[in-house]
Design a protein around this motif. Structure first.
Motif, PDB file in Angstrom:
ATOM      1  N   PHE A  98      36.023  16.464  58.741  1.00  0.00           N
ATOM      2  CA  PHE A  98      36.194  15.426  59.759  1.00  0.00           C
ATOM      3  C   PHE A  98      36.497  16.042  61.132  1.00  0.00           C
ATOM      4  O   PHE A  98      37.335  15.556  61.866  1.00  0.00           O
ATOM      5  N   ALA A  99      35.859  17.184  61.404  1.00  0.00           N
ATOM      6  CA  ALA A  99      36.069  17.830  62.703  1.00  0.00           C
ATOM      7  C   ALA A  99      34.717  18.033  63.357  1.00  0.00           C
ATOM      8  O   ALA A  99      33.686  18.084  62.679  1.00  0.00           O
ATOM      9  N   THR A 100      34.719  18.114  64.680  1.00  0.00           N
ATOM     10  CA  THR A 100      33.455  18.397  65.363  1.00  0.00           C
ATOM     11  C   THR A 100      33.466  19.868  65.778  1.00  0.00           C
ATOM     12  O   THR A 100      34.481  20.385  66.242  1.00  0.00           O
ATOM     13  N   PHE A 101      32.332  20.518  65.590  1.00  0.00           N
ATOM     14  CA  PHE A 101      32.241  21.941  65.906  1.00  0.00           C
ATOM     15  C   PHE A 101      31.393  22.142  67.153  1.00  0.00           C
ATOM     16  O   PHE A 101      30.494  21.348  67.427  1.00  0.00           O
ATOM     17  N   GLU A 102      31.742  23.204  67.864  1.00  0.00           N
ATOM     18  CA  GLU A 102      30.926  23.530  69.030  1.00  0.00           C
ATOM     19  C   GLU A 102      29.750  24.378  68.574  1.00  0.00           C
ATOM     20  O   GLU A 102      29.843  25.596  68.467  1.00  0.00           O
ATOM     21  N   GLY A 103      28.674  23.723  68.267  1.00  0.00           N
ATOM     22  CA  GLY A 103      27.466  24.426  67.864  1.00  0.00           C
ATOM     23  C   GLY A 103      27.543  24.957  66.446  1.00  0.00           C
ATOM     24  O   GLY A 103      28.575  24.879  65.776  1.00  0.00           O
ATOM     25  N   MET A 104      26.414  25.502  66.010  1.00  0.00           N
ATOM     26  CA  MET A 104      26.290  26.009  64.650  1.00  0.00           C
ATOM     27  C   MET A 104      27.218  27.194  64.407  1.00  0.00           C
ATOM     28  O   MET A 104      27.777  27.348  63.324  1.00  0.00           O
ATOM     29  N   MET A 105      27.389  28.023  65.457  1.00  0.00           N
ATOM     30  CA  MET A 105      28.204  29.219  65.284  1.00  0.00           C
ATOM     31  C   MET A 105      29.651  28.830  64.961  1.00  0.00           C
ATOM     32  O   MET A 105      30.296  29.468  64.122  1.00  0.00           O
ATOM     33  N   GLY A 106      30.127  27.773  65.596  1.00  0.00           N
ATOM     34  CA  GLY A 106      31.489  27.306  65.333  1.00  0.00           C
ATOM     35  C   GLY A 106      31.652  26.941  63.870  1.00  0.00           C
ATOM     36  O   GLY A 106      32.660  27.261  63.236  1.00  0.00           O
ATOM     37  N   LYS A 107      30.650  26.278  63.323  1.00  0.00           N
ATOM     38  CA  LYS A 107      30.730  25.849  61.927  1.00  0.00           C
ATOM     39  C   LYS A 107      30.662  27.060  60.979  1.00  0.00           C
ATOM     40  O   LYS A 107      31.390  27.123  59.990  1.00  0.00           O
ATOM     41  N   ILE A 108      29.793  28.002  61.328  1.00  0.00           N
ATOM     42  CA  ILE A 108      29.679  29.206  60.487  1.00  0.00           C
ATOM     43  C   ILE A 108      30.996  29.983  60.494  1.00  0.00           C
ATOM     44  O   ILE A 108      31.479  30.426  59.446  1.00  0.00           O
ATOM     45  N   LEU A 109      31.601  30.082  61.669  1.00  0.00           N
ATOM     46  CA  LEU A 109      32.887  30.792  61.760  1.00  0.00           C
ATOM     47  C   LEU A 109      33.953  30.075  60.940  1.00  0.00           C
ATOM     48  O   LEU A 109      34.785  30.695  60.277  1.00  0.00           O
ATOM     49  N   ASP A 110      33.913  28.742  60.988  1.00  0.00           N
ATOM     50  CA  ASP A 110      34.890  27.955  60.224  1.00  0.00           C
ATOM     51  C   ASP A 110      34.716  28.212  58.721  1.00  0.00           C
ATOM     52  O   ASP A 110      35.697  28.415  57.998  1.00  0.00           O
ATOM     53  N   ILE A 111      33.457  28.229  58.275  1.00  0.00           N
ATOM     54  CA  ILE A 111      33.182  28.500  56.851  1.00  0.00           C
ATOM     55  C   ILE A 111      33.650  29.915  56.493  1.00  0.00           C
ATOM     56  O   ILE A 111      34.260  30.130  55.439  1.00  0.00           O
ATOM     57  N   ALA A 112      33.418  30.855  57.395  1.00  0.00           N
ATOM     58  CA  ALA A 112      33.826  32.249  57.140  1.00  0.00           C
ATOM     59  C   ALA A 112      35.349  32.344  57.047  1.00  0.00           C
ATOM     60  O   ALA A 112      35.879  33.041  56.175  1.00  0.00           O
ATOM     61  N   ARG A 113      36.057  31.621  57.924  1.00  0.00           N
ATOM     62  CA  ARG A 113      37.537  31.655  57.886  1.00  0.00           C
ATOM     63  C   ARG A 113      38.048  31.099  56.565  1.00  0.00           C
ATOM     64  O   ARG A 113      39.005  31.595  55.989  1.00  0.00           O
ATOM     65  N   HIS A 114      37.409  30.034  56.105  1.00  0.00           N
ATOM     66  CA  HIS A 114      37.841  29.429  54.841  1.00  0.00           C
ATOM     67  C   HIS A 114      37.503  30.316  53.641  1.00  0.00           C
ATOM     68  O   HIS A 114      38.220  30.292  52.640  1.00  0.00           O
ATOM     69  N   ALA A 115      36.393  31.056  53.773  1.00  0.00           N
ATOM     70  CA  ALA A 115      35.981  31.892  52.632  1.00  0.00           C
ATOM     71  C   ALA A 115      36.787  33.194  52.582  1.00  0.00           C
ATOM     72  O   ALA A 115      36.823  33.855  51.548  1.00  0.00           O
ATOM     73  N   ALA A 116      37.441  33.544  53.702  1.00  0.00           N
ATOM     74  CA  ALA A 116      38.062  34.871  53.809  1.00  0.00           C
ATOM     75  C   ALA A 116      39.062  35.152  52.674  1.00  0.00           C
ATOM     76  O   ALA A 116      38.947  36.182  51.991  1.00  0.00           O
ATOM     77  N   LEU A 117      40.015  34.254  52.464  1.00  0.00           N
ATOM     78  CA  LEU A 117      41.048  34.538  51.464  1.00  0.00           C
ATOM     79  C   LEU A 117      40.504  34.534  50.032  1.00  0.00           C
ATOM     80  O   LEU A 117      40.824  35.453  49.266  1.00  0.00           O
ATOM     81  N   PRO A 118      39.698  33.537  49.645  1.00  0.00           N
ATOM     82  CA  PRO A 118      39.127  33.620  48.286  1.00  0.00           C
ATOM     83  C   PRO A 118      38.307  34.896  48.095  1.00  0.00           C
ATOM     84  O   PRO A 118      38.403  35.552  47.055  1.00  0.00           O
TER      85      PRO A 118
END
Lengths: 332, 548
Positions: free
Chosen positions: A177-197
């Motif tokens: 439920f967040a808006t991202f600044e462009g595709m790169m923002g979303k990819i970075l968000d996914i990468a941040r979430h994937a980092a710990l697992p």
């Protein structure tokens, strides 16, 4: 097609038939049925299904028909590429699988890649300095680390890096439920979430990989051509990468592909700790609720991924070790 | 160069995996979003509340998973004829209702000026259709399937329901059945598989504006043309949560249940409110009287009740977050719980006396008792792997009075199916629903068969026959007068406490925590133990939802 190829194809077909049949039979041999709820997890409320309601659902999903008919229907559907409709999740099994598969693939492929890389490096280092200071400390540390259960390590990382230092998000695969600044923002968000697992899985897998690399390297380092390379005064890094590592890679490659084969169940505990939407959690839940079509679908996917990984390992093996191709050409 | 090419390949593969996920919002997963979404803060006490998510299914009355969190999400979208507040049922889509003296006919006067979320008006015809539909197709959370003789319209606003047989719990069952729009559902033959965007169009206070099955996220937004009490919360978002207490502490979610172990951390902090939930989730010890002849003796069952220290179970297993089981079965928080029911406090000496009286002699003070034919008195205790500690405590306490117990631990589904097949001697079973209509006592104890209802409180009682209790249970089923029924339910509890056909071990009382400064509208429905599940938790308590 030669006779040999035909025989091999038949063997392969037989294997697939056995696997598919086991997929059908295994969930049905578990006691209980998908619509029987006498108990619930603590604090959880389950719907009461009356006997009439249970009969209604059994009819709807064809579970009231003889097993032979159910089996025939399953085989026919599968031949059409239809993996069935999930009883619990109320959606096509294939669709659910393909929604979850990319997330597990992301976690496991990154973890396998990183742990292989780290394992090879540490293993080489340990083997090269065998018996010396580095090895004496690295070896027991790696052995100890590889024994920590994945969920425990995940929790420690969660409490320290996510909750304490707030470097990473607590759970999930992306910010919702967040808006991202462009595709790169979303990819970075996914990468941040994937980092710990990914970090958890990598740390857990690195130990085994290091030990394997160390053993393999130790054997190769004792070979004559390595001694020759040393005698020639080559740089140690060049000896390690060009002369040793490449020859020590064969068992490591096998291990990497075997890890990929087990990717579905591999991340289950980590997915639970981080509420990550992977296949591992799906598999656990499907078994708990006796969702026959879902269990069949996941098992089939596991089978296919193991077979594909083996096939891929075979291909890579040939490239790494030309002797295999040479032997095969000699035989034919 | 080779390594560079390989590197590019890896990068391409990663992009291949991540890109589809980054663009992963498939349009067909989204629910229809009506126009005019923009809400201003002034309209609501809080713009967005965040709660722990997880996938509980597409929230239609037929497709959500058969679990509490699935059902109550669906209830935000779909209203019913009656609603539940802290004390009981209240009129909702039905302005009023009437029940015939014979208990067979019900009349509901349907409210006017109610709109579906697609803008069309709700009529009494929709209500008649919904009840007929749920009678023909099993809805996950409705208990009227195959119980209704006919549904007819009387005038413009009145729906008349005729039952196949009188049943005191039917007001509750019809009252909570979800009303669905005829214009969407009349052509649907397999409702469990109907997951189109229009399947979530209801007339409830919230609309579904986002659902992601893989991530387990939902977003509900206030329906601006809702007929009923104004929403206090603009939107409710369900997000994935791994460690719930941590997520609450970090402000990622606004409410969670709290384990007793971490309670001291929050107890003295005035910014948090900790609420104890009513005890409507419990564990029970089943006794198979067909398989074990000795258990047919009332005194033996009473001896077991005396021998088991239920307060100890509360302390050691539930870590204080529970209340000990009552032999009248209904938990103390139940609206019809009778007072003065014999408690059977832990008394091993009394248990030994009763066992001696029943002929189970003990050759020495520490060994096992013997049955009449000289065999040691030893029973198996079936439990799921999560209840092993509880089973071990029972084994210890029963062992002290000379009853040997062998614990058999299996997975939950196996235990359920073995209980269903009466393949056990003693068994532990845990489930919710103890706060529901007390007709569940009839289904539990009326005769040895499983009856038409099977789960979860309907695991049947094998080998038990008690004519007085049976008569009381059957009479309450058809008693429509509330006062007379309450009297009967009281008599049933006293008779149960005398007969001890099963032993409720304890009822859990979970703790919920929230920040009152953020939102303080939470309420418990009279028969349910979860704070965020109540629809009235999100609505102003005026008009039809007036706080009693």
């Amino acid at each position: 097609m030669t006779l040999g190829h035909g025989k091999r194809f038949l063997e392969y077909l037989f294997t697939v038939w056995v696997i598919v049949t086991l997929n059908f039979a295994l969930p049905r041999t578990m006691p209980g049925d998908p619509f029987l709820y006498l108990s619930a997890d603590e604090g959880d409320e389950v719907a009461r299904f009356s006997q009439a309601q249970q009969d209604y659902y059994q009819r709807q999903y064809g579970l009231d028909r003889p097993l032979a008919v159910q089996y025939g229907t399953y085989l026919c559907s599968l031949a059409r590429g239809d993996m069935g409709y999930s009883i619990y999740y109320n959606q096509d099994v294939s669709r659910i699988l393909f929604q979850r598969l990319p997330w597990t693939l992301l976690l496991v492929s990154l973890a396998v890649g990183l742990s292989s890389l780290a394992g090879c490096l540490l293993g080489s280092l340990s083997a090269y300095h065998r018996g010396r200071f580095v090895d004496r400390w690295l070896f027991p540390a790696i052995v100890a680390f590889s024994e920590i259960p994945a969920f425990l390590l995940g929790l420690v990382l969660l409490f320290t890096l996510a909750a304490g230092l707030q470097w990473f998000p607590l759970s999930g695969a992306m910010t919702h439920f967040a808006t991202f600044e462009g595709m790169m923002g979303k990819i970075l968000d996914i990468a941040r979430h994937a980092a710990l697992p990914v970090l958890t899985l990598t740390l857990v897998r690195t130990g085994g990989m290091t030990l394997l690399a160390r053993n393999s390297m130790t054997t190769v380092l004792a070979r004559d051509y390595v001694r020759t390379a040393r005698a020639k005064g080559l740089h140690p890094l060049r000896i390690l990468t060009r002369h040793t590592l490449r020859n020590a890679m064969l068992p490591i490659v096998t291990r990497i592909f075997l890890s990929l084969g087990g990717l579905v169940g591999g991340a289950i505990l980590v997915e639970n700790v981080f509420a990550y939407p992977g296949l591992g959690r799906l598999m656990r839940d499907a078994v708990l609720v006796h969702d026959y079509p879902m269990i069949q679908g996941i098992f089939l996917l596991v089978t296919v991924s193991v077979l594909s990984a083996n096939f891929a390992a075979d291909l890579v093996y040939r490239r790494l070790d030309p002797r295999i191709q040479h032997l095969e050409s000699l035989r034919s | 160069m080779k390594p560079t090419r390989t590197g590019w390949r890896i990068l391409l593969l990663l992009i291949f995996f991540i890109l589809p996920m980054a663009c992963g919002d498939k349009p067909e997963e989204k629910a229809p979003v009506a126009s005019g979404d923009a809400k201003t803060t002034a309209l609501f006490e809080v713009d967005v509340l965040r709660l722990a998510g997880g996938d509980w299914g597409y929230p239609t009355p037929f497709a959500h998973y058969p679990r509490g969190p699935g059902g109550f999400k669906m209830c935000l979208l779909f209203d019913s004829l009656l609603e539940r507040d802290e004390k009981g049922l209240i009129p909702w889509l039905a302005e009023s209702y009437r029940i015939a003296d014979d208990g067979l006919t019900y009349w509901f006067v349907v409210r006017r000026n109610v709109l579906w979320q697609d803008g069309r008006p709700l009529t009494a015809d929709d209500v008649a259709f919904s009840l007929t539909y749920a009678n023909r197709h099993a809805a996950t959370w409705s208990y009227i399937f195959d119980t209704i003789e006919s549904v007819t319209l009387e005038g413009e606003q009145t729906v008349c329901v005729k039952l196949k047989q009188p049943h005191a719990a039917m007001l509750d069952n019809i009252g909570r059945t979800r009303i669905i729009p005829r214009h969407i559902w009349e052509t649907v033959d397999r409702p469990k598989e109907f997951i189109a965007p229009e399947a979530v169009v209801g007339c409830g206070p919230y609309r579904l504006t986002d659902y992601d099955k893989a991530h387990g996220t939902y977003r509900f937004e206030a329906f601006e043309k809702y007929w009923g009490p104004r929403q206090r919360v603009g939107a409710i978002e369900y997000v994935p949560v791994g460690e719930a207490t941590l997520a609450y502490e970090k402000g990622e979610i606004d409410l969670t249940t709290l384990s007793p172990d971490v309670m001291p951390r929050f107890k003295d902090d005035p910014t948090h409110n900790i609420v104890r939930s009513p005890a409507f989730w419990g564990y029970r010890l089943l006794m198979n009287m067909e398989a074990v002849a000795g258990l047919r003796e009332r005194s033996v069952r009473q001896a077991l009740a005396y021998a088991i220290d239920r307060k100890e179970l509360v302390e050691k297993i539930a870590r204080g977050a529970a209340v000990p089981g009552r032999m009248g079965i209904l938990p103390p928080d139940h609206v019809m719980a009778a007072q003065g029911i014999h408690f059977y406090s832990f008394d091993p000496q009394q248990a030994e006396l009763l066992l001696e009286g029943a002929g189970f002699r003990r050759p020495d003070t520490t060994g096992l008792r013997q049955t009449g034919d000289g065999q040691p008195l030893e029973l198996t205790l079936l439990c799921s792997s999560q209840e092993v500690r509880m089973a071990e405590l029972l084994r210890q306490r029963l062992g002290e009075v000379g009853i040997g117990v062998k614990v058999i631990s299996v997975d939950g589904k196996t235990r359920d199916s073995r209980v269903r097949a009466a393949d056990y001697q003693l068994a532990i079973l845990g489930h919710g629903g103890w706060g529901g209509d007390p007709d569940y006592l009839r289904v539990r104890f009326a005769g040895g068969s499983m009856g038409p209802n099977a789960a979860p409180s309907h695991s049947g009682l094998v080998g038990y026959n008690a004519p007085v209790l049976l008569d009381l249970l059957n009479r309450q089923q058809t008693e429509i007068d509330p006062a007379r029924r309450r009297q009967l339910i009281g008599d049933i509890q006293r008779e149960l406490a005398e007969q001890v056909p099963e032993i409720p071990l304890f009822y859990t009382t979970a703790y919920s925590i929230y920040r009152p400064a953020r939102y303080d509208g939470w309420m418990f429905m009279y028969d349910h133990h979860s704070l965020p599940h109540g629809k009235l938790s999100y609505l102003t308590r005026s008009g039809v939802a007036l706080k009693r």
